[in-house]
Scaffold this active site. Structure first.
Site, PDB file in Angstrom:
ATOM      1  N   PHE A 244       0.909  -1.188  -0.004  1.00 19.34           N
ATOM      2  CA  PHE A 244       0.001  -0.007   0.006  1.00 19.34           C
ATOM      3  C   PHE A 244       0.881   1.420   0.046  1.00 19.34           C
ATOM      4  CE2 PHE A 244      -2.508   3.145   2.230  1.00 19.34           C
ATOM      5  CZ  PHE A 244      -3.602   2.995   1.638  1.00 19.34           C
TER       6      PHE A 244
ATOM      7  N   LEU B 107      -6.850   3.613   5.707  1.00 12.97           N
ATOM      8  CA  LEU B 107      -5.907   3.743   7.000  1.00 12.97           C
ATOM      9  C   LEU B 107      -6.977   3.585   8.047  1.00 12.97           C
ATOM     10  CD1 LEU B 107      -4.137   7.358   5.685  1.00 12.97           C
ATOM     11  CD2 LEU B 107      -3.079   4.777   6.219  1.00 12.97           C
TER      12      LEU B 107
ATOM     13  N   GLU C 266       0.378   5.350  10.493  1.00 11.58           N
ATOM     14  CA  GLU C 266      -1.004   5.492  10.471  1.00 11.58           C
ATOM     15  C   GLU C 266      -1.419   6.670  11.387  1.00 11.58           C
ATOM     16  OE1 GLU C 266      -1.139   3.672   8.281  1.00 11.58           O
ATOM     17  OE2 GLU C 266      -0.702   1.592   8.490  1.00 11.58           O
ATOM     18  N   GLY C 267      -0.743   7.472  11.361  1.00  9.38           N
ATOM     19  CA  GLY C 267      -1.071   8.921  12.242  1.00  9.38           C
ATOM     20  C   GLY C 267      -0.140   8.852  13.354  1.00  9.38           C
TER      21      GLY C 267
ATOM     22  N   PHE D  91      -5.156  21.747  11.355  1.00  6.11           N
ATOM     23  CA  PHE D  91      -4.295  21.494  10.587  1.00  6.11           C
ATOM     24  C   PHE D  91      -3.810  22.388   9.397  1.00  6.11           C
ATOM     25  CE2 PHE D  91      -6.050  17.335  11.896  1.00  6.11           C
ATOM     26  CZ  PHE D  91      -4.939  16.614  12.138  1.00  6.11           C
TER      27      PHE D  91
END
Length: 399
Positions: free
Chosen positions: A144, A254, A378-379, A398
């Site tokens: 991925f 995700l 993944e964050g 953000f």
């Protein structure tokens, strides 16, 4: 035992004593059966070898067919040889796999949640038939490719670009920290296009695609991460995932991977705690077992308190997912808390083992190192904090 101490070799009894809140009783018989089957697999196939894999920095690709037979690849998907298990069953499997090693659980996540999940949700019927049955069996490995050298926490700023050329597409750019690509046969590649972000099923032997393994690493050593460079890689239109448009495509995958981490981190933490507890019940200093010292007991209690809280959190999130009420904020809260607490538990467990704790035959130091990667991918903590902050205030920090 004559001194009243618990038997360090009776792991079942130690686990029962450590389950202070009786979380095991909240599971169905089917859920416990899934957990026990995966636990037995980890005990037989992973624990005896994982220290060597970690030390040598190799991922045991030969495990893929065995994991397919175990039914954990694309475990929650429906059809195409997949098991269509519940979210809680998958979570329990992730917990047991990561109790073995984060790298093994990561393989299952990349293969099942990211690669297979993207194909299952966004692919054509022909793409599903071509790839999913073989991936579920572990005969084909998928990857991925989303993160880039300059676009990690901000995938919207990706610069990898795919442009139409007749009936084909030409992809140019680079991806970094891509799991499994060097041993995979296909990669789900996300790229900017004139139509927004799209996904492509790119064979890893495509001309113009260079795959370099990222090493040496101090974390996730029993795993493989790579950098992909696309130099005018030409793929036919049939490789385009027709249902995926925009960042919703990769983000849906995700969220599935993040859900698995909520449970997986709990496995690494539990394995670290159990190693510390069993050592403390065996080790004697100053004429008595160190498990009888107040400071050691405080460490063990603090670990169990967080394990129990994290276990309830994972189970609540899993039940919500099965009920169809799961939200991204729930997943962010689970990932943020459980990984953060798992790292603290692994580090504290290492202190109970003293000098023996730096040997790879004892798992806490390996789990602590691995969890630094789990905390990042993944964050990051920061990303999940801001997701929760936006949920609480309605304001995005953000941009």
């Amino acid at each position: 035992m004559t001194d009243g101490a618990h038997d360090p070799d009776d792991l079942a009894a130690l686990r029962e004593a450590s389950d202070v809140l009786g979380i095991d009783g909240l599971l169905s018989a089917g859920e416990r059966d899934t957990r026990d089957r995966v636990r037995a697999f980890v005990d037989a196939e992973i624990r005896p070898h994982v220290a060597e894999w970690f030390d040598r920095g190799v991922f045991p690709a030969e495990l893929a067919p065995a994991l397919g037979r175990l039914g954990v690849l694309g475990m929650t998907l429906d059809g195409y040889g997949c098991r269509h298990a519940s979210a809680v069953q998958y979570g329990l499997a992730a917990l047991e796999l990561e109790a073995g090693d984060s790298g093994i659980r990561t393989f299952v996540s990349v293969q099942g949640s990211l690669a297979m999940g993207s194909i299952h949700r966004w692919g054509s019927d022909a793409q599903k038939e071509e790839w999913l049955p073989r991936m579920a069996a572990g005969e084909v490995i998928g990857s991925f490719a989303l993160t880039e050298p300059g676009a990690g926490s901000d995938p919207g700023s990706m610069t990898t670009y795919a442009r139409r050329d007749g009936s084909d597409w030409i992809i140019e750019g680079a991806k970094r920290w891509i799991g499994l690509a060097s041993i995979a046969q296909v990669a789900v590649v996300w790229a900017q296009t004139d139509e927004g972000v799209r996904g492509f099923l790119v064979p890893t032997d495509a001309p113009g695609l260079d795959i370099a393994v990222l090493e040496p690493k101090g974390s996730m050593r029993a795993s493989v991460q790579t950098q992909l460079t696309f130099d005018r890689v030409r793929v036919p239109a049939s490789t385009l995932l027709p249902g995926a448009r925009g960042l919703r495509g990769p983000f849906s995958a995700l969220n599935e991977a993040r859900y698995g981490i909520v449970w997986g981190a709990l496995g690494a933490a539990r394995d670290s705690y159990e190693a510390a507890l069993r050592h403390a019940l065996r080790r004697e200093q100053f004429g008595r077992k160190i498990a009888g010292f107040q400071l050691t007991q405080r460490k063990l209690v603090d670990m169990v308190v967080e394990l129990q809280k994290s276990g309830l959190l994972a189970l609540q999130i899993g039940r919500a997912k099965d009920a169809g009420t799961l939200t991204p904020a729930m997943v962010s809260l689970g990932k943020l808390n459980n990984v953060r607490e798992a790292i603290a538990i692994a580090r504290e467990a290492r202190t109970i083992l003293g000098g023996e704790g730096v040997l790879l035959e004892n798992p806490p130091i390996r789990h602590a190192a691995n969890l630094e990667s789990v905390r990042t991918y993944e964050g990051t903590d920061e990303v999940h904090t801001l997701i929760l902050g936006q949920h609480l205030t309605g304001l995005s920090a953000f941009r």
